[in-house]
Write a protein that holds these residues in place. Sequence first.
Motif, PDB file in Angstrom:
ATOM      1  N   ASP A 143       0.838  -1.201   0.000  1.00 30.29           N
ATOM      2  CA  ASP A 143       0.000   0.000   0.000  1.00 30.29           C
ATOM      3  C   ASP A 143       0.870   1.246   0.000  1.00 30.29           C
ATOM      4  O   ASP A 143       2.071   1.185   0.236  1.00 30.29           O
ATOM      5  N   TYR A 144       0.245   2.372  -0.297  1.00 24.73           N
ATOM      6  CA  TYR A 144       0.982   3.641  -0.380  1.00 24.73           C
ATOM      7  C   TYR A 144       0.035   4.778  -0.018  1.00 24.73           C
ATOM      8  O   TYR A 144      -1.124   4.785  -0.429  1.00 24.73           O
ATOM      9  N   ASP A 145       0.548   5.721   0.748  1.00 24.34           N
ATOM     10  CA  ASP A 145      -0.232   6.900   1.129  1.00 24.34           C
ATOM     11  C   ASP A 145       0.061   8.013   0.120  1.00 24.34           C
ATOM     12  O   ASP A 145       1.162   8.554   0.083  1.00 24.34           O
ATOM     13  N   PHE A 146      -0.938   8.323  -0.712  1.00 17.67           N
ATOM     14  CA  PHE A 146      -0.772   9.330  -1.748  1.00 17.67           C
ATOM     15  C   PHE A 146      -1.052  10.749  -1.240  1.00 17.67           C
ATOM     16  O   PHE A 146      -1.056  11.695  -2.015  1.00 17.67           O
ATOM     17  N   GLY A 147      -1.301  10.889   0.048  1.00 18.04           N
ATOM     18  CA  GLY A 147      -1.565  12.207   0.635  1.00 18.04           C
ATOM     19  C   GLY A 147      -3.034  12.429   0.915  1.00 18.04           C
ATOM     20  O   GLY A 147      -3.901  11.777   0.334  1.00 18.04           O
ATOM     21  N   LEU A 187      13.735   6.114  -8.519  1.00 19.51           N
ATOM     22  CA  LEU A 187      12.464   5.463  -8.832  1.00 19.51           C
ATOM     23  C   LEU A 187      11.284   6.143  -8.154  1.00 19.51           C
ATOM     24  O   LEU A 187      10.172   5.636  -8.197  1.00 19.51           O
ATOM     25  N   GLY A 188      11.537   7.278  -7.529  1.00 18.91           N
ATOM     26  CA  GLY A 188      10.445   7.999  -6.884  1.00 18.91           C
ATOM     27  C   GLY A 188       9.810   7.181  -5.783  1.00 18.91           C
ATOM     28  O   GLY A 188      10.490   6.688  -4.878  1.00 18.91           O
ATOM     29  N   ALA A 189       8.503   6.991  -5.865  1.00 24.33           N
ATOM     30  CA  ALA A 189       7.774   6.285  -4.821  1.00 24.33           C
ATOM     31  C   ALA A 189       7.855   4.766  -4.975  1.00 24.33           C
ATOM     32  O   ALA A 189       7.253   4.031  -4.201  1.00 24.33           O
ATOM     33  N   GLY A 190       8.584   4.290  -5.953  1.00 20.46           N
ATOM     34  CA  GLY A 190       8.563   2.867  -6.270  1.00 20.46           C
ATOM     35  C   GLY A 190       7.686   2.667  -7.492  1.00 20.46           C
ATOM     36  O   GLY A 190       6.769   3.453  -7.748  1.00 20.46           O
ATOM     37  N   LYS A 205      -9.558  16.603 -12.183  1.00 17.52           N
ATOM     38  CA  LYS A 205     -10.489  16.380 -11.080  1.00 17.52           C
ATOM     39  C   LYS A 205     -10.097  15.097 -10.340  1.00 17.52           C
ATOM     40  O   LYS A 205      -9.686  14.123 -10.933  1.00 17.52           O
ATOM     41  N   ASN A 206     -10.231  15.144  -9.030  1.00 13.14           N
ATOM     42  CA  ASN A 206      -9.977  13.965  -8.208  1.00 13.14           C
ATOM     43  C   ASN A 206      -8.576  13.383  -8.407  1.00 13.14           C
ATOM     44  O   ASN A 206      -8.406  12.174  -8.496  1.00 13.14           O
ATOM     45  N   ALA A 207      -7.593  14.240  -8.493  1.00 13.18           N
ATOM     46  CA  ALA A 207      -6.221  13.750  -8.647  1.00 13.18           C
ATOM     47  C   ALA A 207      -5.770  13.068  -7.368  1.00 13.18           C
ATOM     48  O   ALA A 207      -6.271  13.344  -6.284  1.00 13.18           O
ATOM     49  N   LEU A 208      -4.805  12.149  -7.496  1.00 12.17           N
ATOM     50  CA  LEU A 208      -4.283  11.486  -6.312  1.00 12.17           C
ATOM     51  C   LEU A 208      -3.766  12.522  -5.319  1.00 12.17           C
ATOM     52  O   LEU A 208      -3.044  13.447  -5.680  1.00 12.17           O
ATOM     53  N   GLY A 209      -4.124  12.317  -4.081  1.00 11.15           N
ATOM     54  CA  GLY A 209      -3.681  13.232  -3.037  1.00 11.15           C
ATOM     55  C   GLY A 209      -4.605  14.409  -2.827  1.00 11.15           C
ATOM     56  O   GLY A 209      -4.465  15.133  -1.860  1.00 11.15           O
ATOM     57  N   SER A 210      -5.556  14.623  -3.722  1.00  6.43           N
ATOM     58  CA  SER A 210      -6.477  15.740  -3.543  1.00  6.43           C
ATOM     59  C   SER A 210      -7.691  15.280  -2.756  1.00  6.43           C
ATOM     60  O   SER A 210      -8.030  14.107  -2.735  1.00  6.43           O
TER      61      SER A 210
END
Length: 322
Positions: A143-147, A187-190, A205-210
């Motif tokens: 899993d990953y926390d996109f904000g 590689l950034g976030a993987g 609209k609805n971008a990751l982290g928004s």
Amino acid sequence: MSQDVQNIWASLWASEGSLSSANTWDDSFLSCGPFQQTAGTESGKGELAGALDYVKNHESGKELFRKYFLDHKIDVAEVSGKQWMKTGYLMFDGEVLKSQEGKKLLRNFAFPCRFVKAMQEQAFSKLFLEQGFKRLQIVRDMDYDFGEGQKFKLPQIHKSELAQALLLDLHLNRPGFLEAGAFWPELGAGVWAEAAKQVLGKLEKNALGSKGFTLSVITPEHEFEMIKVILELRKKRLKKVGGMTSPEKRAAFIMLCVSNLDDDVAKACGYAGVREILEHTGEKATASNYRYNFLGRPAIRKIEKKPVPSSAHEGAPASGAP
């Protein structure tokens, strides 16, 4: 195994090894089985010891481990790590093989021979494979926390069997690349999370982290765009560890398993067409025989073409119209 799990594993048929294969030529000294778990590079631990430790400590594997390894002075040591991803060292005659010099002993014929013989016993290979096949679940549990509290698991973003097959293939070859983080900032976030950030993060609209992001905004077009990024990141070479082994060739054999593979699908994944996929296999004369038509992929939305007017004037504005 569920059908999707079978499909994903089957698509990796050309990536690693056969059930009883053994390799002693590369910088990991010894690797065995279909997942090619290794003894570890240089002085590092390897996954092969972790897989053997699973057999050794399994109620139905203790006697098998004694028969094929302990009776021949081979054992494992210092095994540790996450469940299904444990690593450790191999031992011979009481000595832990930690150094490069010590591990060279593993190239001697007797050691791969032990593994090949063990894998030919069904009861042993069943346990050995049971441990290895858990790798897909490890990938799916990432899993990953996109904000903004938007924490998602990998299958929620990469839904297709094709994407998951490419990511599993990468994890088998370069496990750290999927969750690179601080280890390899190039590689950034993987790979899996970076692909999502690069594609979904650009949505208006609805971008990751928004605030208010919902998974329902991910369309098949987005999934194909993320697969393009995954394919590109698989080819990336890092300063310290190099890169994935034969990324384009491995990807090509996976692509050839895709259901109803045609130029539209190939182009959606960033290839010029099916011909380019075939060329990447390096087996132009025979690769077309390997198309098995079973691996799931995002659906291609066909855009219906409007009929062309039979006359140049038909449907056109009248002369002098604004």
